[in-house]
Design an enzyme around this catalytic site. Structure first.
Site, PDB file in Angstrom:
ATOM      1  N   GLU A   2       0.854  -1.190   0.000  1.00  0.00           N
ATOM      2  CA  GLU A   2       0.000   0.000   0.000  1.00  0.00           C
ATOM      3  C   GLU A   2       0.886   1.235   0.000  1.00  0.00           C
ATOM      4  O   GLU A   2       1.955   1.236   0.587  1.00  0.00           O
ATOM      5  CB  GLU A   2      -0.905  -0.014   1.232  1.00  0.00           C
ATOM      6  CG  GLU A   2      -1.788   1.175   1.404  1.00  0.00           C
ATOM      7  CD  GLU A   2      -2.750   1.405   0.254  1.00  0.00           C
ATOM      8  OE1 GLU A   2      -2.684   2.505  -0.341  1.00  0.00           O
ATOM      9  OE2 GLU A   2      -3.558   0.511  -0.060  1.00  0.00           O
ATOM     10  N   ILE A   3       0.413   2.281  -0.657  1.00  0.00           N
ATOM     11  CA  ILE A   3       1.180   3.516  -0.731  1.00  0.00           C
ATOM     12  C   ILE A   3       0.613   4.607   0.183  1.00  0.00           C
ATOM     13  O   ILE A   3       1.327   5.513   0.584  1.00  0.00           O
ATOM     14  CB  ILE A   3       1.262   4.012  -2.206  1.00  0.00           C
ATOM     15  CG1 ILE A   3       2.371   5.053  -2.348  1.00  0.00           C
ATOM     16  CG2 ILE A   3      -0.087   4.507  -2.691  1.00  0.00           C
ATOM     17  CD1 ILE A   3       2.714   5.395  -3.777  1.00  0.00           C
ATOM     18  N   ASN A  36       5.342   1.544  -3.212  1.00  0.00           N
ATOM     19  CA  ASN A  36       4.621   1.840  -4.443  1.00  0.00           C
ATOM     20  C   ASN A  36       4.688   0.592  -5.321  1.00  0.00           C
ATOM     21  O   ASN A  36       5.680   0.349  -6.004  1.00  0.00           O
ATOM     22  CB  ASN A  36       5.243   3.041  -5.154  1.00  0.00           C
ATOM     23  CG  ASN A  36       4.463   3.440  -6.387  1.00  0.00           C
ATOM     24  OD1 ASN A  36       3.665   2.683  -6.912  1.00  0.00           O
ATOM     25  ND2 ASN A  36       4.717   4.649  -6.861  1.00  0.00           N
ATOM     26  N   ASP A  59      -7.979   3.482  -5.293  1.00  0.00           N
ATOM     27  CA  ASP A  59      -8.186   4.904  -5.545  1.00  0.00           C
ATOM     28  C   ASP A  59      -8.545   5.088  -7.020  1.00  0.00           C
ATOM     29  O   ASP A  59      -7.813   4.646  -7.898  1.00  0.00           O
ATOM     30  CB  ASP A  59      -6.901   5.660  -5.211  1.00  0.00           C
ATOM     31  CG  ASP A  59      -7.078   7.158  -5.217  1.00  0.00           C
ATOM     32  OD1 ASP A  59      -7.920   7.672  -5.978  1.00  0.00           O
ATOM     33  OD2 ASP A  59      -6.347   7.836  -4.467  1.00  0.00           O
ATOM     34  N   THR A 134     -15.048  -7.252   3.133  1.00  0.00           N
ATOM     35  CA  THR A 134     -13.995  -6.283   3.452  1.00  0.00           C
ATOM     36  C   THR A 134     -14.645  -5.080   4.130  1.00  0.00           C
ATOM     37  O   THR A 134     -15.851  -4.831   3.973  1.00  0.00           O
ATOM     38  CB  THR A 134     -13.236  -5.815   2.194  1.00  0.00           C
ATOM     39  OG1 THR A 134     -14.149  -5.117   1.332  1.00  0.00           O
ATOM     40  CG2 THR A 134     -12.602  -6.987   1.450  1.00  0.00           C
ATOM     41  N   GLU A 136     -14.329  -1.978   3.426  1.00  0.00           N
ATOM     42  CA  GLU A 136     -14.813  -1.042   2.409  1.00  0.00           C
ATOM     43  C   GLU A 136     -16.104  -1.542   1.762  1.00  0.00           C
ATOM     44  O   GLU A 136     -17.029  -0.769   1.515  1.00  0.00           O
ATOM     45  CB  GLU A 136     -13.740  -0.793   1.347  1.00  0.00           C
ATOM     46  CG  GLU A 136     -14.042   0.351   0.426  1.00  0.00           C
ATOM     47  CD  GLU A 136     -14.051   1.720   1.088  1.00  0.00           C
ATOM     48  OE1 GLU A 136     -14.721   2.632   0.554  1.00  0.00           O
ATOM     49  OE2 GLU A 136     -13.403   1.893   2.138  1.00  0.00           O
TER      50      GLU A 136
END
Length: 158
Positions: A2-3, A36, A59, A134, A136
């Site tokens: 994850e960034i 990244n 995103d 999840t 989300e």
């Protein structure tokens, strides 16, 4: 991998809570890594090492100048194919229809990925997990939003 720092902190706390609840007897093989993926994926995985990749509510990068930052794009799909075993799967879910259409377009245009028909995925525990279980996905359900998902298989005969 994850960034986004906020997501990393959230996932780290979720892992810590799971481990604590299990008295550190479980969940010792999971972690979140701040990196990244679009630049470093092949530094972490060998050729054909993975059997599945999941992209859950990434995103959407709505602005056209940021489309190159989308986690599924024409520039990185060959790297995903490199780290996936033959027959390996890419699972993707989003609540943004435009992003879903983009993902489908990108994956359909790549010669090493073929869409798995939804009918063949009925009862698939991984689809169920990403679409319904999840954090989300639960948030999208609570808000009455739509979820768009697709699964692609790596093929070498094209």
């Amino acid at each position: 991998m994850e960034i986004r720092p906020k997501v990393i902190n959230f996932v780290t706390e979720k892992i810590r809570a799971l481990r604590h609840k299990a008295e550190h007897k479980m969940y010792n093989n999971i972690a979140v890594l701040h990196t990244n993926t679009m630049k470093t994926l092949t530094n972490y995985f060998r050729k054909e090492q993975l059997s599945k990749l999941y992209f859950c509510f990434p995103d959407p990068h709505f602005k056209k100048q940021n489309f190159r930052r989308r986690i599924i794009n024409e520039n990185i799909l060959s790297e995903y194919a490199f780290v996936l075993k033959e027959g390996g799967m890419i699972y993707t879910v989003t609540d943004v229809k435009d992003l879903f259409d983009w993902n489908v377009r990108m994956l359909e245009s790549h010669p090493m990925f073929q869409r798995v028909p939804n009918e063949q995925l009925e009862g698939d525990e991984y689809v169920d997990a990403m679409v319904n279980h999840t954090d989300e996905s639960k948030k999208v359900t609570r808000k009455g939003g739509n979820k768009y998902w697709a699964v692609y298989k790596k093929v070498t005969q094209f």
